[in-house]
Scaffold this motif. Structure first.
Motif, PDB file in Angstrom:
ATOM      1  N   VAL A 153      18.119  -0.965  -8.898  1.00  0.00           N
ATOM      2  CA  VAL A 153      16.922  -0.134  -9.043  1.00  0.00           C
ATOM      3  C   VAL A 153      15.670  -1.004  -9.016  1.00  0.00           C
ATOM      4  N   LEU A 154      15.715  -2.168  -9.668  1.00  0.00           N
ATOM      5  CA  LEU A 154      14.569  -3.084  -9.659  1.00  0.00           C
ATOM      6  C   LEU A 154      14.252  -3.559  -8.244  1.00  0.00           C
ATOM      7  N   ARG A 155      15.274  -3.791  -7.469  1.00  0.00           N
ATOM      8  CA  ARG A 155      15.106  -4.279  -6.096  1.00  0.00           C
ATOM      9  C   ARG A 155      14.634  -3.180  -5.159  1.00  0.00           C
ATOM     10  N   GLY A 156      14.980  -1.909  -5.466  1.00  0.00           N
ATOM     11  CA  GLY A 156      14.578  -0.790  -4.624  1.00  0.00           C
ATOM     12  C   GLY A 156      15.628  -0.395  -3.617  1.00  0.00           C
ATOM     13  N   LYS A 157      16.851  -0.867  -3.794  1.00  0.00           N
ATOM     14  CA  LYS A 157      17.909  -0.571  -2.828  1.00  0.00           C
ATOM     15  C   LYS A 157      18.369   0.877  -2.880  1.00  0.00           C
ATOM     16  N   HIS A 158      17.977   1.616  -3.899  1.00  0.00           N
ATOM     17  CA  HIS A 158      18.354   3.022  -3.993  1.00  0.00           C
ATOM     18  C   HIS A 158      17.424   3.916  -3.182  1.00  0.00           C
ATOM     19  N   LYS A 159      16.372   3.361  -2.601  1.00  0.00           N
ATOM     20  CA  LYS A 159      15.394   4.123  -1.828  1.00  0.00           C
ATOM     21  C   LYS A 159      15.654   3.982  -0.335  1.00  0.00           C
ATOM     22  N   PRO A 160      15.377   5.013   0.433  1.00  0.00           N
ATOM     23  CA  PRO A 160      15.545   4.900   1.888  1.00  0.00           C
ATOM     24  C   PRO A 160      14.501   3.994   2.537  1.00  0.00           C
ATOM     25  N   THR A 161      13.431   3.679   1.818  1.00  0.00           N
ATOM     26  CA  THR A 161      12.371   2.824   2.363  1.00  0.00           C
ATOM     27  C   THR A 161      12.520   1.372   1.939  1.00  0.00           C
ATOM     28  N   PHE A 162      13.739   0.958   1.567  1.00  0.00           N
ATOM     29  CA  PHE A 162      13.981  -0.415   1.106  1.00  0.00           C
ATOM     30  C   PHE A 162      13.609  -1.421   2.190  1.00  0.00           C
ATOM     31  N   THR A 163      12.841  -2.410   1.796  1.00  0.00           N
ATOM     32  CA  THR A 163      12.484  -3.526   2.668  1.00  0.00           C
ATOM     33  C   THR A 163      12.791  -4.801   1.889  1.00  0.00           C
ATOM     34  N   PRO A 164      13.614  -5.703   2.450  1.00  0.00           N
ATOM     35  CA  PRO A 164      14.109  -6.854   1.679  1.00  0.00           C
ATOM     36  C   PRO A 164      13.045  -7.798   1.139  1.00  0.00           C
ATOM     37  N   HIS A 165      11.937  -7.958   1.847  1.00  0.00           N
ATOM     38  CA  HIS A 165      10.954  -8.961   1.427  1.00  0.00           C
ATOM     39  C   HIS A 165       9.777  -8.370   0.662  1.00  0.00           C
ATOM     40  N   GLN A 202       0.803  -1.220   0.000  1.00  0.00           N
ATOM     41  CA  GLN A 202       0.000   0.000   0.000  1.00  0.00           C
ATOM     42  C   GLN A 202       0.842   1.278   0.000  1.00  0.00           C
ATOM     43  N   ASN A 203       2.024   1.267   0.597  1.00  0.00           N
ATOM     44  CA  ASN A 203       2.781   2.512   0.701  1.00  0.00           C
ATOM     45  C   ASN A 203       4.042   2.540  -0.166  1.00  0.00           C
ATOM     46  N   VAL A 204       4.110   1.718  -1.186  1.00  0.00           N
ATOM     47  CA  VAL A 204       5.262   1.729  -2.105  1.00  0.00           C
ATOM     48  C   VAL A 204       4.936   2.623  -3.294  1.00  0.00           C
ATOM     49  N   GLN A 205       5.824   3.579  -3.567  1.00  0.00           N
ATOM     50  CA  GLN A 205       5.679   4.466  -4.721  1.00  0.00           C
ATOM     51  C   GLN A 205       6.623   3.982  -5.823  1.00  0.00           C
ATOM     52  N   LYS A 206       6.053   3.555  -6.940  1.00  0.00           N
ATOM     53  CA  LYS A 206       6.862   3.052  -8.051  1.00  0.00           C
ATOM     54  C   LYS A 206       6.980   4.112  -9.131  1.00  0.00           C
ATOM     55  N   GLU A 207       8.177   4.231  -9.693  1.00  0.00           N
ATOM     56  CA  GLU A 207       8.442   5.167 -10.778  1.00  0.00           C
ATOM     57  C   GLU A 207       8.900   4.382 -12.004  1.00  0.00           C
ATOM     58  N   TRP A 208       8.962   5.072 -13.135  1.00  0.00           N
ATOM     59  CA  TRP A 208       9.445   4.491 -14.379  1.00  0.00           C
ATOM     60  C   TRP A 208      10.730   5.194 -14.786  1.00  0.00           C
ATOM     61  N   PHE A 209      11.745   4.415 -15.134  1.00  0.00           N
ATOM     62  CA  PHE A 209      13.022   4.950 -15.576  1.00  0.00           C
ATOM     63  C   PHE A 209      13.366   4.361 -16.937  1.00  0.00           C
ATOM     64  N   ILE A 210      14.108   5.127 -17.729  1.00  0.00           N
ATOM     65  CA  ILE A 210      14.593   4.642 -19.018  1.00  0.00           C
ATOM     66  C   ILE A 210      16.117   4.727 -19.014  1.00  0.00           C
TER      67      ILE A 210
END
Length: 143
Positions: A36-48, A10-18
């Motif tokens: 970037v696909l995994r989301g490790k570049h975001k401060p809200t990264f959650t492994p699962h 519910q609280n994940v914001q997804k963006e599109w990159f080229i």
């Protein structure tokens, strides 16, 4: 009191990159796209949780291998039948299916579980410069 943040659907914001792959090394590009696909570049990264973004890769036919990998690297798969080991050189794979070269490299850098399989659906790879995702208004991502 400090609290721990855990992302959920519910609280994940997804963006599109080229990403323009022209002149980029296969492994270096794949590792950065996987991050970037995994989301490790975001401060809200959650492994699962799938908290990564969508990535569009263009010009996959213009990626570069270092050293002698273009002639020596082999992509192998087995058909399931006896003696069914098939080998394709990187040079041939890059000519016939350039998007598969990057897909194989990115897949190897994602988790080997159901989350990794789901994350792989967030990448779109095109051999040329044309793609059909203008409606998503992707932002350019440079590495």
């Amino acid at each position: 009191m400090r609290t721990t943040f855990m992302a959920n659907a519910q609280n994940v914001q997804k963006e599109w990159f080229i990403v323009d792959a022209a002149g980029q090394t296969v492994g270096r590009l794949a590792s950065q796209v996987a991050m970037v696909l995994r989301g490790k570049h975001k401060p809200t990264f959650t492994p699962h949780v799938d908290c990564g973004d969508h990535v569009i890769i263009i010009n996959a036919e213009e990626v570069v291998f270092t050293g002698k990998k273009l002639e020596q690297k082999l992509y192998r798969h087995h058909t399931g039948y006896a003696g069914g080991l098939k080998e394709v050189a990187a040079k041939d794979m890059l000519q016939r299916h350039p998007e598969r070269v990057l897909m194989h490299a990115i897949k190897g850098m994602l988790p080997k579980n159901s989350l990794g399989r789901k994350l792989l659906t967030n990448v779109r790879i095109y051999a040329g410069t044309e793609h059909n995702h203008e409606a998503q208004q992707p932002k350019e991502l440079k590495f």
